[in-house]
Scaffold this active site. Structure first.
Site, short mmCIF file in Angstrom:
data_model
loop_
_atom_site.label_atom_id
_atom_site.label_comp_id
_atom_site.label_asym_id
_atom_site.label_seq_id
_atom_site.Cartn_x
_atom_site.Cartn_y
_atom_site.Cartn_z
N ARG A 84 0.85 -1.19 0.00
CA ARG A 84 0.00 0.00 0.00
C ARG A 84 0.89 1.25 0.00
NH1 ARG A 84 -3.39 -2.89 -1.50
NH2 ARG A 84 -5.34 -3.44 -0.48
N HIS A 101 -1.13 0.11 -9.74
CA HIS A 101 -1.80 -0.82 -8.81
C HIS A 101 -2.39 -2.01 -9.58
CE1 HIS A 101 -3.88 -1.16 -4.64
NE2 HIS A 101 -3.66 -2.35 -5.16
C1 GLV Z 1 -5.09 -5.39 -3.91
O1 GLV Z 1 -4.48 -4.40 -3.65
C2 GLV Z 1 -5.68 -6.27 -2.95
O2 GLV Z 1 -5.63 -5.97 -1.74
O3 GLV Z 1 -6.23 -7.32 -3.34
#
Ligand code: GLV
Length: 314
Positions: free
Chosen positions: A229, A277
């Site tokens: 994160r 991401h």
């Molecule tokens: C992606 O970031 C997840 O937590 O699956």
């Protein structure tokens, strides 16, 4: 009896359609509703399948029996100050997602291990300049977070003969991996790790863990891969460590603000590589069955699988 999907993507997007068609295929007749347009009578909603729900929305569903994350992480659910008490929170734990995450990290680590940027620069200058990369045994890699993904990555790195260490909150041994844990273990872990991969859950304890102190503890000239994160990294500290030469690279998939704003200095930084991401996007084809099994269990009053310990935050 309805399942409410609260997702940042539009239901008519290709990803949204993939989710809905898989859910309907695996549970024909399900009352699947998309927030906000199909909310309907909130009293009928018994489970929420959510990612970044608006704060307070879950608390407004009076008969909720299950909150299920659409991914492995649950921080976007637990950050809701009005998260309803007593409703189990579950996450996806899926081999498909674990494989994708490990693959992303391996790709990044091998890129730097084999000095791929140098050969891109050499190509641009039409320069033929072979250099011998260190053997994997000479490359010390540290994996922060040895949950389902970290363990998989560490095992794959060991199979490739890298010198691997793991750091976790509590002791977690793994064959062939040097183990460190807790606050006391963090500095020695960082001090031996040239490349640090972050796969930690984001909790109040891990927020900002990749900061100036952590970078200073690492061997000079190493780098980080963050596939966890954005909140784990102190952005200004990372830029200072890269500019000052303490770190040589950062490969980042996650950011404090997503999408990463165009004016953010990470975009233009020559030592930072960015992905949007996408290290591990949940695959509805493999994740839906466990979600629907939990939905069935919630309706039947049976214990839920893959629940999160709310006091730990993961
Ligand atoms: C992606 O970031 C997840 O937590 O699956």
């Amino acid at each position: 009896m309805a399942l409410l999907m609260i997702a940042p993507w539009a239901p008519e997007s290709s990803y949204g359609r993939l989710w809905a068609s898989r859910i309907r295929e695996r549970m024909p007749g399900i009352d699947l509703r998309h927030y906000p347009n199909e909310l309907g009578d909130t009293a009928e909603i018994e489970a929420a399948l959510a990612w970044m729900p608006p704060a307070g929305l879950l608390a407004s569903l009076p008969n909720l029996k299950l909150i299920h994350s659409l991914g492995m992480g649950v921080d976007s659910l637990l950050s809701d100050p009005d998260l309803p008490d007593g409703v189990p929170v579950a996450r996806v734990v899926d081999d498909d997602l674990i494989q994708r995450m490990s693959e992303y990290c391996l790709h990044a680590l091998l890129h730097y291990h084999r000095d791929a940027d140098k050969y891109d620069r050499d190509k641009a200058a039409a320069r033929w300049d072979p250099a011998m990369a260190p053997h994997a045994r000479e490359r010390r890699i540290g994996v922060m977070g040895v949950g389902a993904i970290g363990r998989d990555l560490a095992a794959k790195l060991v199979a490739l003969e890298f010198d691997v260490a793991g750091w976790s909150r509590s002791p977690k041994g793994m064959a062939g991996v040097e183990s460190f844990h807790g606050a006391d273990g963090l500095e020695p872990f960082l001090a031996r790790s040239q490349y640090v991969v972050c796969l930690l859950p984001l909790t109040p304890e891990t927020e900002g863990i990749l900061n100036a102190k952590a970078f200073a503890a690492m061997p000079k000239g190493g780098g980080i891969v963050n596939a966890a994160r954005g909140g784990h990294v102190v952005d200004a500290d990372l830029i200072a460590a890269l500019d000052g030469g303490q770190l040589a690279f950062a490969k980042l998939d996650v950011f404090r603000q997503e999408p990463l704003p165009p004016e953010h200095p990470f975009w233009a930084h020559p030592k930072i590589r960015i992905t949007p991401h996408n290290a591990g996007i949940t695959n509805p084809a493999t994740a839906v069955d466990q979600i629907l099994e939990n939905y069935r269990r919630a309706l039947a009053g049976e214990p839920i699988l893959n629940t999160v310990d709310l006091s730990r935050g993961y």
